[in-house]
Design an enzyme around this catalytic site. Structure first.
Site, PDB file in Angstrom:
ATOM      1  N   ARG A   1       5.241  12.269  -3.188  1.00 48.44           N
ATOM      2  CA  ARG A   1       5.202  12.844  -1.834  1.00 48.44           C
ATOM      3  C   ARG A   1       6.323  12.261  -0.978  1.00 48.44           C
ATOM      4  NH1 ARG A   1      -1.181  11.869  -1.381  1.00 48.44           N
ATOM      5  NH2 ARG A   1      -1.379  12.524  -3.540  1.00 48.44           N
TER       6      ARG A   1
ATOM      7  N   HIS B   1      12.949  -2.993   1.597  1.00 53.29           N
ATOM      8  CA  HIS B   1      12.386  -1.716   2.019  1.00 53.29           C
ATOM      9  C   HIS B   1      13.269  -0.589   1.528  1.00 53.29           C
ATOM     10  CE1 HIS B   1       9.412  -3.587   4.525  1.00 53.29           C
ATOM     11  NE2 HIS B   1      10.348  -4.413   4.946  1.00 53.29           N
ATOM     12  N   LEU B   2      12.636   0.504   1.154  1.00 54.12           N
ATOM     13  CA  LEU B   2      13.374   1.695   0.731  1.00 54.12           C
ATOM     14  C   LEU B   2      14.108   2.304   1.926  1.00 54.12           C
ATOM     15  CD1 LEU B   2      10.291   2.960  -1.163  1.00 54.12           C
ATOM     16  CD2 LEU B   2      12.473   2.653  -2.322  1.00 54.12           C
ATOM     17  N   SER B   3      13.371   2.485   3.029  1.00 51.22           N
ATOM     18  CA  SER B   3      13.953   3.074   4.232  1.00 51.22           C
ATOM     19  C   SER B   3      14.492   1.961   5.135  1.00 51.22           C
ATOM     20  CB  SER B   3      12.879   3.884   4.970  1.00 51.22           C
ATOM     21  OG  SER B   3      11.809   3.040   5.371  1.00 51.22           O
TER      22      SER B   3
ATOM     23  N   TYR C   1      11.348   8.637   0.935  1.00 47.23           N
ATOM     24  CA  TYR C   1      11.239   7.529  -0.024  1.00 47.23           C
ATOM     25  C   TYR C   1      11.833   7.812  -1.409  1.00 47.23           C
ATOM     26  CZ  TYR C   1       8.060   5.804   3.581  1.00 47.23           C
ATOM     27  OH  TYR C   1       7.519   5.385   4.772  1.00 47.23           O
TER      28      TYR C   1
ATOM     29  N   PRO D   1       0.779  -1.222   0.000  1.00 53.28           N
ATOM     30  CA  PRO D   1       0.000   0.000   0.000  1.00 53.28           C
ATOM     31  C   PRO D   1       0.818   1.284   0.000  1.00 53.28           C
ATOM     32  CG  PRO D   1      -0.193  -1.154   2.099  1.00 53.28           C
ATOM     33  CD  PRO D   1       0.486  -2.085   1.150  1.00 53.28           C
ATOM     34  N   ASN D   2       0.330   2.221  -0.788  1.00 54.68           N
ATOM     35  CA  ASN D   2       0.851   3.592  -0.911  1.00 54.68           C
ATOM     36  C   ASN D   2       2.133   3.686  -1.735  1.00 54.68           C
ATOM     37  OD1 ASN D   2      -1.225   4.919   0.632  1.00 54.68           O
ATOM     38  ND2 ASN D   2      -0.359   3.915   2.425  1.00 54.68           N
TER      39      ASN D   2
ATOM     40  N   ARG E   1      13.687   3.542  12.399  1.00 53.48           N
ATOM     41  CA  ARG E   1      12.487   4.386  12.443  1.00 53.48           C
ATOM     42  C   ARG E   1      11.664   4.104  13.716  1.00 53.48           C
ATOM     43  NH1 ARG E   1       9.666   4.449   6.725  1.00 53.48           N
ATOM     44  NH2 ARG E   1       8.623   6.189   7.785  1.00 53.48           N
TER      45      ARG E   1
ATOM     46  N   HIS F   1       4.299  -4.847   8.865  1.00 53.55           N
ATOM     47  CA  HIS F   1       4.215  -4.792  10.324  1.00 53.55           C
ATOM     48  C   HIS F   1       2.911  -5.352  10.882  1.00 53.55           C
ATOM     49  CE1 HIS F   1       7.463  -2.167   9.197  1.00 53.55           C
ATOM     50  NE2 HIS F   1       6.625  -1.322   8.626  1.00 53.55           N
TER      51      HIS F   1
ATOM     52  N   ASN G   1       8.056  -5.792  -1.269  1.00 51.05           N
ATOM     53  CA  ASN G   1       8.019  -4.672  -0.341  1.00 51.05           C
ATOM     54  C   ASN G   1       6.574  -4.593   0.147  1.00 51.05           C
ATOM     55  OD1 ASN G   1       7.999  -2.360   1.133  1.00 51.05           O
ATOM     56  ND2 ASN G   1       9.007  -1.077  -0.412  1.00 51.05           N
TER      57      ASN G   1
ATOM     58  N   ALA H   1       3.318  -1.022   4.589  1.00 46.52           N
ATOM     59  CA  ALA H   1       2.788  -1.045   5.967  1.00 46.52           C
ATOM     60  C   ALA H   1       2.349  -2.447   6.392  1.00 46.52           C
ATOM     61  CB  ALA H   1       1.621  -0.068   6.089  1.00 46.52           C
TER      62      ALA H   1
ATOM     63  N   ARG I   1       7.803  -0.092  13.371  1.00 50.79           N
ATOM     64  CA  ARG I   1       8.326  -0.504  12.058  1.00 50.79           C
ATOM     65  C   ARG I   1       9.470  -1.511  12.173  1.00 50.79           C
ATOM     66  NH1 ARG I   1       5.844   3.054   8.314  1.00 50.79           N
ATOM     67  NH2 ARG I   1       5.516   5.067   9.283  1.00 50.79           N
TER      68      ARG I   1
ATOM     69  N   GLU J   1      12.563  -9.917   1.152  1.00 58.50           N
ATOM     70  CA  GLU J   1      11.827  -8.718   1.578  1.00 58.50           C
ATOM     71  C   GLU J   1      12.715  -7.492   1.392  1.00 58.50           C
ATOM     72  OE1 GLU J   1       9.287  -8.828   5.063  1.00 58.50           O
ATOM     73  OE2 GLU J   1      10.283  -7.022   5.815  1.00 58.50           O
TER      74      GLU J   1
HETATM   75  O1  CA2 Z   1      10.685   1.736   3.519  1.00 59.88           O
HETATM   76  C1  CA2 Z   1       9.836   1.050   2.946  1.00 59.88           C
HETATM   77  O2  CA2 Z   1       9.991   0.581   1.821  1.00 59.88           O
HETATM   78  C2  CA2 Z   1       8.484   0.817   3.639  1.00 59.88           C
HETATM   79  O3  CA2 Z   1       8.032  -0.477   3.275  1.00 59.88           O
HETATM   80  C3  CA2 Z   1       7.556   1.883   3.103  1.00 59.88           C
HETATM   81  C4  CA2 Z   1       6.176   1.847   3.758  1.00 59.88           C
HETATM   82  C5  CA2 Z   1       6.290   1.842   5.280  1.00 59.88           C
HETATM   83  O4  CA2 Z   1       5.006   1.681   5.859  1.00 59.88           O
HETATM   84  C6  CA2 Z   1       7.211   0.740   5.778  1.00 59.88           C
HETATM   85  O5  CA2 Z   1       7.315   0.841   7.190  1.00 59.88           O
HETATM   86  C7  CA2 Z   1       8.582   0.858   5.159  1.00 59.88           C
HETATM   87  C8  CA2 Z   1       5.359   3.064   3.345  1.00 59.88           C
HETATM   88  C9  CA2 Z   1       5.139   3.173   1.864  1.00 59.88           C
HETATM   89  C10 CA2 Z   1       4.453   4.476   1.639  1.00 59.88           C
HETATM   90  O6  CA2 Z   1       4.957   5.044   0.458  1.00 59.88           O
HETATM   91  C11 CA2 Z   1       4.752   6.367   0.261  1.00 59.88           C
HETATM   92  C12 CA2 Z   1       5.353   6.891  -0.850  1.00 59.88           C
HETATM   93  C13 CA2 Z   1       5.222   8.220  -1.100  1.00 59.88           C
HETATM   94  C14 CA2 Z   1       4.462   9.030  -0.272  1.00 59.88           C
HETATM   95  C15 CA2 Z   1       3.858   8.487   0.837  1.00 59.88           C
HETATM   96  C16 CA2 Z   1       4.001   7.135   1.093  1.00 59.88           C
END
Ligand code: CA2
Length: 145
Positions: free
Chosen positions: A17, A99-101, A22, A9-10, A106, A79, A73, A76, A110, A97
């Protein structure tokens, strides 16, 4: 060799954004880059993104006879999702698995991944490069089998 990249998701909002967290690249930019890298490795890759947990579960289940490996990836759902973890365990397709961050740097919530124990390993914190590292990790793993 066929690899499916799953995005939760997202992640469809990437590049539009929160670039500080990210990055500037859209998911489509990352997909194009990964497809080029995959060609060099002689691997076929497909990308899928959904904001809906059940759709990700369906995609994992249907990957069973089509893909050799997964790079996921779960965003959310990392978790929270027992359903995605169970689906990964059920299909028994090797998965990495990503993740970008760096989720360990964090918020406390997370730092827990319900999905990572269903994967070979986790790559976290390298921005869009986590996708490339995920591709290399799953390809090397499958070649070593
Ligand atoms: O770091 C990652 O790749 C995450 O999977 C990104 C998720 C976050 O919930 C995980 O804890 C770590 C969030 C993805 C949301 O992506 C966005 C991208 C642009 C603007 C807002 C959200």
């Amino acid at each position: 060799m066929k690899i499916l990249f799953l995005n939760g998701p997202n992640l469809n909002l990437l590049g539009t954004r929160e670039p500080d967290k990210y990055g500037n690249q859209t998911l489509n930019d990352i997909e194009e880059y990964i497809k080029k890298e995959a060609e060099l490795l002689n691997v076929e890759v497909n990308f899928y993104q959904s904001n809906i947990e059940g759709e990700l579960v369906d995609k994992i289940q249907s990957a069973k006879n089509e893909y050799d490996g997964l790079v996921i990836n779960p965003a959310a759902y990392t978790h929270t999702s027992v359903a995605i973890r169970d689906a990964l365990l059920a299909v028994n397709i090797p998965a990495v698995e990503i993740h970008l961050s760096n989720i360990h740097k964090r918020e406390e919530f997370r730092k827990i991944s319900l999905t990572a124990p269903a994967c070979i390993g986790q790559i976290t914190g390298f921005g869009a490069n986590s996708y490339k590292l995920g591709l290399i990790a799953i390809t090397d793993y499958l070649k070593s089998l």
